[in-house]
Motif scaffolding. Structure first.
Motif, mmCIF file in Angstrom:
data_model
loop_
_atom_site.group_PDB
_atom_site.id
_atom_site.type_symbol
_atom_site.label_atom_id
_atom_site.label_comp_id
_atom_site.label_asym_id
_atom_site.label_seq_id
_atom_site.Cartn_x
_atom_site.Cartn_y
_atom_site.Cartn_z
ATOM 1 N N THR A 137 4.359 30.457 29.540
ATOM 2 C CA THR A 137 4.712 29.758 30.759
ATOM 3 C C THR A 137 5.568 28.548 30.416
ATOM 4 N N PRO A 138 6.689 28.321 31.107
ATOM 5 C CA PRO A 138 7.497 27.133 30.834
ATOM 6 C C PRO A 138 6.645 25.871 30.942
ATOM 7 N N PRO A 139 6.730 24.962 29.965
ATOM 8 C CA PRO A 139 5.924 23.745 30.029
ATOM 9 C C PRO A 139 6.166 22.980 31.319
ATOM 10 N N ALA A 140 5.092 22.376 31.832
ATOM 11 C CA ALA A 140 5.188 21.676 33.113
ATOM 12 C C ALA A 140 6.176 20.520 33.055
ATOM 13 N N SER A 141 6.376 19.948 31.860
ATOM 14 C CA SER A 141 7.238 18.774 31.745
ATOM 15 C C SER A 141 8.690 19.143 31.474
ATOM 16 N N ARG A 142 9.010 20.416 31.402
ATOM 17 C CA ARG A 142 10.358 20.832 31.020
ATOM 18 C C ARG A 142 11.060 21.502 32.199
ATOM 19 N N TYR A 143 12.347 21.185 32.334
ATOM 20 C CA TYR A 143 13.168 21.778 33.388
ATOM 21 C C TYR A 143 14.331 22.518 32.743
ATOM 22 N N ALA A 144 14.878 23.478 33.454
ATOM 23 C CA ALA A 144 15.841 24.415 32.884
ATOM 24 C C ALA A 144 17.129 23.720 32.450
ATOM 25 N N ARG A 145 17.686 24.212 31.353
ATOM 26 C CA ARG A 145 18.995 23.765 30.877
ATOM 27 C C ARG A 145 20.075 24.500 31.676
ATOM 28 N N GLY A 146 20.974 23.724 32.309
ATOM 29 C CA GLY A 146 22.050 24.359 33.043
ATOM 30 C C GLY A 146 22.568 23.500 34.179
ATOM 31 N N TRP A 147 23.558 24.035 34.888
ATOM 32 C CA TRP A 147 24.123 23.364 36.052
ATOM 33 C C TRP A 147 23.231 23.629 37.271
ATOM 34 N N HIS A 148 22.986 22.585 38.057
ATOM 35 C CA HIS A 148 22.186 22.682 39.270
ATOM 36 C C HIS A 148 23.018 22.145 40.434
ATOM 37 N N CYS A 149 23.021 22.888 41.541
ATOM 38 C CA CYS A 149 23.857 22.550 42.692
ATOM 39 C C CYS A 149 23.121 21.604 43.635
ATOM 40 N N LEU A 150 23.818 20.563 44.083
ATOM 41 C CA LEU A 150 23.254 19.551 44.972
ATOM 42 C C LEU A 150 23.875 19.592 46.367
ATOM 43 N N GLY A 151 24.484 20.718 46.731
ATOM 44 C CA GLY A 151 25.045 20.848 48.071
ATOM 45 C C GLY A 151 26.524 20.486 48.100
ATOM 46 N N GLN A 152 27.030 20.271 49.295
ATOM 47 C CA GLN A 152 28.453 20.003 49.477
ATOM 48 C C GLN A 152 28.822 18.615 48.939
#
Length: 362
Positions: free
Chosen positions: A10-25
Protein backbone atom coordinates in the motif's frame (compact mmCIF):
# COMPACT_ATOMS: atom_id res chain seq x y z
CA UNK A 1 -9.48 -11.34 -16.36
CA UNK A 2 -7.98 -13.46 -13.61
CA UNK A 3 -4.68 -11.81 -12.77
CA UNK A 4 -1.75 -13.28 -10.91
CA UNK A 5 -2.07 -11.79 -7.45
CA UNK A 6 1.50 -10.66 -6.95
CA UNK A 7 2.72 -9.02 -3.77
CA UNK A 8 1.69 -5.40 -3.51
CA UNK A 9 2.37 -2.77 -0.92
CA UNK A 10 0.00 0.00 0.00
CA UNK A 11 1.41 3.46 -0.83
CA UNK A 12 2.63 5.03 2.43
CA UNK A 13 0.14 7.45 3.94
CA UNK A 14 2.76 10.22 3.99
CA UNK A 15 3.73 9.88 0.32
CA UNK A 16 2.06 11.42 -2.72
CA UNK A 17 2.55 10.49 -6.36
CA UNK A 18 5.45 11.80 -8.43
CA UNK A 19 4.13 13.66 -11.46
CA UNK A 20 2.20 16.60 -12.86
CA UNK A 21 -1.12 17.39 -11.14
CA UNK A 22 -3.78 19.61 -12.73
CA UNK A 23 -5.24 22.52 -10.74
CA UNK A 24 -7.96 23.56 -13.20
CA UNK A 25 -8.09 26.44 -15.65
CA UNK A 26 -5.07 28.74 -15.52
CA UNK A 27 -7.27 31.80 -16.05
CA UNK A 28 -8.91 31.22 -12.65
CA UNK A 29 -5.62 32.14 -10.98
CA UNK A 30 -4.95 35.31 -12.97
CA UNK A 31 -7.20 37.68 -11.04
CA UNK A 32 -4.48 39.41 -9.03
CA UNK A 33 -5.43 37.57 -5.84
CA UNK A 34 -3.79 34.78 -3.81
CA UNK A 35 -5.43 31.37 -4.03
CA UNK A 36 -5.29 28.88 -1.16
CA UNK A 37 -4.46 25.28 -2.09
CA UNK A 38 -4.87 22.56 0.54
CA UNK A 39 -3.09 19.73 -1.27
CA UNK A 40 -0.29 17.19 -0.70
CA UNK A 41 -1.03 17.24 3.03
CA UNK A 42 -0.09 20.89 3.42
CA UNK A 43 -1.15 24.37 2.35
CA UNK A 44 0.16 26.22 -0.70
CA UNK A 45 -0.63 29.58 -2.24
CA UNK A 46 -0.95 30.28 -5.98
CA UNK A 47 -0.86 33.77 -7.45
CA UNK A 48 -0.16 35.52 -10.73
CA UNK A 49 2.15 38.52 -10.70
CA UNK A 50 1.83 41.61 -12.81
CA UNK A 51 3.74 39.77 -15.56
CA UNK A 52 0.88 37.25 -15.77
CA UNK A 53 2.97 34.25 -14.72
CA UNK A 54 1.52 32.00 -12.04
CA UNK A 55 3.67 31.09 -9.05
CA UNK A 56 3.01 28.60 -6.25
CA UNK A 57 4.71 28.78 -2.85
CA UNK A 58 4.39 27.04 0.49
CA UNK A 59 1.69 29.08 2.20
CA UNK A 60 3.04 29.08 5.77
CA UNK A 61 5.26 32.15 6.13
CA UNK A 62 8.74 31.14 7.42
CA UNK A 63 8.83 34.30 9.55
CA UNK A 64 6.01 33.67 12.07
CA UNK A 65 3.83 31.07 10.39
CA UNK A 66 1.01 33.18 8.95
CA UNK A 67 -0.97 32.03 5.93
CA UNK A 68 0.32 33.77 2.81
CA UNK A 69 -2.99 32.98 1.09
CA UNK A 70 -4.48 35.73 3.28
CA UNK A 71 -1.94 38.21 1.92
CA UNK A 72 -1.84 40.58 -1.04
CA UNK A 73 -0.20 40.35 -4.45
CA UNK A 74 2.12 43.26 -5.25
CA UNK A 75 4.15 43.25 -8.44
CA UNK A 76 5.42 39.71 -8.83
CA UNK A 77 5.45 38.99 -5.10
CA UNK A 78 3.00 38.11 -2.37
CA UNK A 79 2.94 40.19 0.83
CA UNK A 80 2.31 38.50 4.16
CA UNK A 81 -0.68 40.00 5.96
CA UNK A 82 0.92 39.50 9.40
CA UNK A 83 4.17 41.51 9.14
CA UNK A 84 4.34 42.66 5.51
CA UNK A 85 7.24 40.52 4.34
CA UNK A 86 7.41 40.27 0.53
CA UNK A 87 7.99 36.84 -1.04
CA UNK A 88 8.81 36.57 -4.73
CA UNK A 89 7.92 33.74 -7.10
CA UNK A 90 11.23 31.96 -6.48
CA UNK A 91 10.50 31.77 -2.75
CA UNK A 92 13.00 34.44 -1.66
CA UNK A 93 12.11 37.29 0.66
CA UNK A 94 12.77 40.56 -1.16
CA UNK A 95 11.56 43.12 1.38
CA UNK A 96 11.12 43.35 5.16
CA UNK A 97 9.45 46.58 6.37
CA UNK A 98 11.65 48.70 8.62
CA UNK A 99 14.46 46.13 8.62
CA UNK A 100 18.00 47.12 7.69
CA UNK A 101 18.68 43.83 5.96
CA UNK A 102 16.85 40.70 4.81
CA UNK A 103 17.76 37.58 6.82
CA UNK A 104 19.86 35.24 4.62
CA UNK A 105 17.65 32.27 5.53
CA UNK A 106 14.44 34.06 4.56
CA UNK A 107 13.28 31.62 1.90
CA UNK A 108 10.27 29.40 1.35
CA UNK A 109 9.60 26.59 -1.08
CA UNK A 110 8.69 27.51 -4.65
CA UNK A 111 6.90 24.78 -6.62
CA UNK A 112 7.43 23.97 -10.30
CA UNK A 113 4.38 24.87 -12.39
CA UNK A 114 3.44 24.91 -16.06
CA UNK A 115 0.51 25.98 -18.20
CA UNK A 116 -0.70 23.75 -21.00
CA UNK A 117 -4.05 23.37 -22.76
CA UNK A 118 -5.29 26.45 -20.84
CA UNK A 119 -4.79 24.47 -17.62
CA UNK A 120 -2.44 24.96 -14.65
CA UNK A 121 -0.21 22.09 -13.50
CA UNK A 122 1.97 21.64 -10.44
CA UNK A 123 4.88 19.17 -10.26
CA UNK A 124 5.21 16.98 -7.19
CA UNK A 125 8.18 14.72 -6.46
CA UNK A 126 8.83 13.38 -2.93
CA UNK A 127 12.53 13.12 -3.86
CA UNK A 128 12.64 16.78 -4.90
CA UNK A 129 13.79 16.22 -8.49
CA UNK A 130 12.60 18.45 -11.37
CA UNK A 131 10.30 16.99 -14.04
CA UNK A 132 12.20 15.13 -16.78
CA UNK A 133 11.38 16.23 -20.36
CA UNK A 134 9.79 12.90 -21.30
CA UNK A 135 6.89 13.42 -18.87
CA UNK A 136 5.93 16.88 -20.18
CA UNK A 137 2.18 17.50 -20.37
CA UNK A 138 1.18 16.85 -24.00
CA UNK A 139 -0.46 19.59 -26.03
CA UNK A 140 -4.09 19.11 -27.08
CA UNK A 141 -4.33 20.88 -30.42
CA UNK A 142 -8.11 21.18 -30.10
CA UNK A 143 -7.60 23.73 -27.33
CA UNK A 144 -6.09 26.20 -29.79
CA UNK A 145 -8.00 25.84 -33.08
CA UNK A 146 -11.23 27.68 -32.24
CA UNK A 147 -13.20 24.67 -33.53
CA UNK A 148 -14.06 23.49 -30.03
CA UNK A 149 -15.83 25.02 -27.05
CA UNK A 150 -13.71 25.93 -24.04
CA UNK A 151 -13.40 23.72 -20.98
CA UNK A 152 -16.42 23.38 -18.74
CA UNK A 153 -15.02 22.05 -15.45
CA UNK A 154 -16.62 20.87 -12.22
CA UNK A 155 -14.61 20.41 -9.01
CA UNK A 156 -15.42 18.22 -6.03
CA UNK A 157 -13.64 16.52 -3.12
CA UNK A 158 -13.74 12.70 -2.91
CA UNK A 159 -13.13 11.05 0.46
CA UNK A 160 -10.91 8.14 -0.52
CA UNK A 161 -7.42 7.42 -1.83
CA UNK A 162 -7.02 8.55 -5.44
CA UNK A 163 -6.04 5.04 -6.53
CA UNK A 164 -9.76 4.20 -6.45
CA UNK A 165 -10.22 6.66 -9.32
CA UNK A 166 -7.25 5.37 -11.31
CA UNK A 167 -8.59 1.79 -11.09
CA UNK A 168 -11.26 2.79 -13.62
CA UNK A 169 -8.65 2.76 -16.38
CA UNK A 170 -8.69 -1.06 -16.27
CA UNK A 171 -12.15 -1.71 -14.82
CA UNK A 172 -13.97 -2.86 -17.94
CA UNK A 173 -16.62 -4.66 -15.89
CA UNK A 174 -18.15 -1.50 -14.39
CA UNK A 175 -19.25 0.09 -17.68
CA UNK A 176 -22.40 -2.03 -17.92
CA UNK A 177 -23.72 -1.94 -14.33
CA UNK A 178 -22.78 1.69 -13.63
CA UNK A 179 -23.14 3.43 -17.01
CA UNK A 180 -25.45 1.11 -18.94
CA UNK A 181 -22.76 0.87 -21.62
CA UNK A 182 -21.08 -2.57 -21.69
CA UNK A 183 -17.88 -2.80 -23.71
CA UNK A 184 -17.81 -4.70 -26.99
CA UNK A 185 -14.06 -4.11 -27.23
CA UNK A 186 -11.54 -3.07 -24.58
CA UNK A 187 -7.77 -2.70 -24.46
CA UNK A 188 -5.23 -1.41 -21.93
CA UNK A 189 -1.66 -0.47 -22.84
CA UNK A 190 0.91 0.44 -20.18
CA UNK A 191 3.87 2.25 -21.69
CA UNK A 192 6.31 3.81 -19.21
CA UNK A 193 4.48 6.73 -17.52
CA UNK A 194 1.39 6.50 -19.79
CA UNK A 195 -1.56 4.18 -19.28
CA UNK A 196 -3.94 3.90 -22.27
CA UNK A 197 -7.49 2.63 -22.57
CA UNK A 198 -9.44 1.83 -25.74
CA UNK A 199 -13.19 1.36 -25.30
CA UNK A 200 -15.88 0.54 -27.83
CA UNK A 201 -19.52 0.34 -26.78
CA UNK A 202 -22.84 -0.05 -28.57
CA UNK A 203 -25.18 1.97 -26.35
CA UNK A 204 -24.93 4.32 -23.39
CA UNK A 205 -27.88 5.34 -21.23
CA UNK A 206 -26.64 8.93 -21.09
CA UNK A 207 -24.03 9.45 -23.81
CA UNK A 208 -25.56 8.03 -26.97
CA UNK A 209 -24.84 5.05 -29.21
CA UNK A 210 -21.80 3.74 -31.05
CA UNK A 211 -19.43 5.10 -28.44
CA UNK A 212 -15.73 5.16 -29.30
CA UNK A 213 -13.37 6.36 -26.55
CA UNK A 214 -9.58 6.50 -26.50
CA UNK A 215 -8.10 7.74 -23.26
CA UNK A 216 -4.84 7.93 -21.37
CA UNK A 217 -3.35 8.78 -18.02
CA UNK A 218 -0.30 10.91 -18.71
CA UNK A 219 1.36 10.21 -15.37
CA UNK A 220 -0.52 9.48 -12.15
CA UNK A 221 -3.14 12.21 -12.13
CA UNK A 222 -3.96 13.70 -15.55
CA UNK A 223 -6.42 11.72 -17.67
CA UNK A 224 -7.74 12.79 -21.08
CA UNK A 225 -10.34 11.03 -23.25
CA UNK A 226 -11.22 11.60 -26.90
CA UNK A 227 -14.77 10.32 -27.38
CA UNK A 228 -17.30 10.17 -30.21
CA UNK A 229 -20.91 9.01 -30.04
CA UNK A 230 -24.20 9.53 -31.83
CA UNK A 231 -26.93 11.48 -30.03
CA UNK A 232 -30.34 12.00 -31.65
CA UNK A 233 -28.89 10.92 -34.96
CA UNK A 234 -26.03 13.43 -34.82
CA UNK A 235 -22.34 12.66 -34.17
CA UNK A 236 -20.90 14.35 -31.09
CA UNK A 237 -17.12 14.69 -30.71
CA UNK A 238 -15.83 15.47 -27.22
CA UNK A 239 -12.66 15.68 -25.16
CA UNK A 240 -13.02 14.79 -21.50
CA UNK A 241 -10.71 15.88 -18.69
CA UNK A 242 -10.47 13.80 -15.53
CA UNK A 243 -7.76 14.92 -13.13
CA UNK A 244 -7.07 14.85 -9.43
CA UNK A 245 -4.70 16.17 -6.80
CA UNK A 246 -4.50 14.66 -3.30
CA UNK A 247 -5.66 16.72 -0.34
CA UNK A 248 -4.28 14.11 2.04
CA UNK A 249 -3.85 10.33 2.03
CA UNK A 250 -7.59 9.73 2.23
CA UNK A 251 -9.11 12.46 0.04
CA UNK A 252 -8.48 14.23 -3.24
CA UNK A 253 -9.74 17.13 -5.32
CA UNK A 254 -11.34 15.88 -8.51
CA UNK A 255 -11.85 18.04 -11.57
CA UNK A 256 -13.96 16.81 -14.45
CA UNK A 257 -14.07 18.84 -17.66
CA UNK A 258 -15.61 18.64 -21.12
CA UNK A 259 -14.90 20.23 -24.50
CA UNK A 260 -17.24 19.73 -27.47
CA UNK A 261 -16.45 20.16 -31.14
CA UNK A 262 -18.60 22.89 -32.68
CA UNK A 263 -20.96 21.93 -35.49
CA UNK A 264 -20.18 23.81 -38.75
CA UNK A 265 -23.06 26.00 -39.87
CA UNK A 266 -24.48 26.49 -36.41
CA UNK A 267 -24.32 29.86 -34.71
CA UNK A 268 -22.12 30.38 -31.67
CA UNK A 269 -25.22 30.42 -29.47
CA UNK A 270 -26.47 27.15 -30.96
CA UNK A 271 -23.08 25.52 -30.46
CA UNK A 272 -22.93 26.67 -26.87
CA UNK A 273 -26.43 25.36 -26.23
CA UNK A 274 -25.54 22.00 -27.78
CA UNK A 275 -22.29 21.84 -25.84
CA UNK A 276 -23.93 22.67 -22.51
CA UNK A 277 -26.58 19.98 -23.00
CA UNK A 278 -23.91 17.37 -23.70
CA UNK A 279 -21.73 18.59 -20.84
CA UNK A 280 -24.62 17.99 -18.46
CA UNK A 281 -25.09 14.48 -19.84
CA UNK A 282 -21.37 13.71 -19.61
CA UNK A 283 -21.17 15.01 -16.06
CA UNK A 284 -24.25 13.00 -15.06
CA UNK A 285 -22.52 9.90 -16.42
CA UNK A 286 -19.32 10.70 -14.55
CA UNK A 287 -21.18 11.34 -11.30
CA UNK A 288 -22.40 7.76 -11.46
CA UNK A 289 -18.78 6.87 -10.68
CA UNK A 290 -18.53 9.57 -8.01
CA UNK A 291 -21.39 8.02 -6.06
CA UNK A 292 -19.52 4.71 -6.04
CA UNK A 293 -16.26 6.30 -4.86
CA UNK A 294 -18.07 8.05 -2.02
CA UNK A 295 -19.45 4.73 -0.81
CA UNK A 296 -16.71 2.10 -1.07
CA UNK A 297 -13.71 0.89 0.85
CA UNK A 298 -10.19 0.25 -0.33
CA UNK A 299 -9.48 -3.39 -1.25
CA UNK A 300 -5.78 -4.05 -1.80
CA UNK A 301 -6.25 -7.65 -3.00
CA UNK A 302 -9.53 -7.79 -4.95
CA UNK A 303 -10.91 -11.20 -5.89
CA UNK A 304 -11.18 -11.03 -9.70
CA UNK A 305 -13.00 -13.10 -12.30
CA UNK A 306 -12.18 -13.69 -15.97
CA UNK A 307 -14.64 -10.88 -16.83
CA UNK A 308 -12.53 -8.28 -15.05
CA UNK A 309 -9.82 -6.14 -16.58
CA UNK A 310 -6.08 -6.14 -15.76
CA UNK A 311 -6.55 -4.45 -12.39
CA UNK A 312 -3.43 -5.93 -10.77
CA UNK A 313 -1.32 -5.02 -13.80
CA UNK A 314 -2.69 -1.47 -13.68
CA UNK A 315 -1.76 -1.17 -10.02
CA UNK A 316 1.74 -2.41 -10.75
CA UNK A 317 2.03 0.32 -13.41
CA UNK A 318 0.59 2.94 -11.03
CA UNK A 319 2.97 1.98 -8.22
CA UNK A 320 5.89 3.52 -10.14
CA UNK A 321 4.68 6.98 -9.12
CA UNK A 322 5.12 6.07 -5.44
CA UNK A 323 8.54 4.46 -5.90
CA UNK A 324 11.96 6.13 -5.71
CA UNK A 325 13.46 6.48 -9.18
CA UNK A 326 16.44 4.34 -8.19
CA UNK A 327 14.09 1.49 -7.24
CA UNK A 328 11.92 1.46 -10.38
CA UNK A 329 11.56 -1.99 -12.01
CA UNK A 330 13.93 -2.84 -14.84
CA UNK A 331 11.08 -3.72 -17.23
CA UNK A 332 9.28 -0.38 -16.89
CA UNK A 333 10.17 0.47 -20.52
CA UNK A 334 8.56 -2.73 -21.84
CA UNK A 335 5.14 -2.00 -23.32
CA UNK A 336 2.42 -4.19 -21.84
CA UNK A 337 -0.86 -4.68 -23.73
CA UNK A 338 -4.04 -6.42 -22.56
CA UNK A 339 -6.89 -6.76 -25.08
CA UNK A 340 -10.43 -8.08 -24.66
CA UNK A 341 -12.06 -9.05 -27.94
CA UNK A 342 -15.18 -11.28 -28.27
CA UNK A 343 -15.07 -11.90 -24.53
CA UNK A 344 -11.51 -13.27 -24.61
CA UNK A 345 -8.40 -11.64 -23.12
CA UNK A 346 -5.07 -11.63 -24.91
CA UNK A 347 -1.73 -10.28 -23.80
CA UNK A 348 1.22 -8.62 -25.53
CA UNK A 349 2.56 -11.62 -27.46
CA UNK A 350 -0.54 -12.12 -29.61
CA UNK A 351 -2.06 -8.64 -29.76
CA UNK A 352 -1.91 -6.98 -33.19
CA UNK A 353 -0.28 -3.52 -33.50
CA UNK A 354 -3.65 -1.85 -34.09
CA UNK A 355 -4.69 -2.69 -30.52
CA UNK A 356 -2.57 0.16 -29.14
CA UNK A 357 -4.62 3.27 -28.38
CA UNK A 358 -4.80 5.88 -31.10
CA UNK A 359 -5.27 8.96 -28.95
CA UNK A 360 -5.18 11.69 -31.61
CA UNK A 361 -4.75 14.64 -29.28
CA UNK A 362 -1.17 15.78 -29.72
Amino acid sequence: MEAQQTSQTTPPASRYARGWHCLGQASDYKDGKPHRLDIFGTRLVAFAGEDGRIRILDAWCPHMGADLALGEVKGNAIVCRFHGWHWNGEGACEHVPCAKRIPPKARTRAWTVCEQNHLLFIWHDPEGAPPPPEVAVPRINACFTGEWTGWTIRKMVIGTHCRELVDNLADVAHFGPVHGSPAVYFCNTFDRHIGYQMFRGEESELLGSGMVADSAYFGPAYHVTRMTAEVDGKPIDTILLNCHVPVDAQSFELRYGVMVRKVPGQSEAQNQQMAQAYVEQAQASFFQDVEIWHNKIRVDRPVLSDADGPVYQLREWYRQFYTDVADLPADLDRKKVFERRDGTWRTLDDVPPDAVSKLHLI
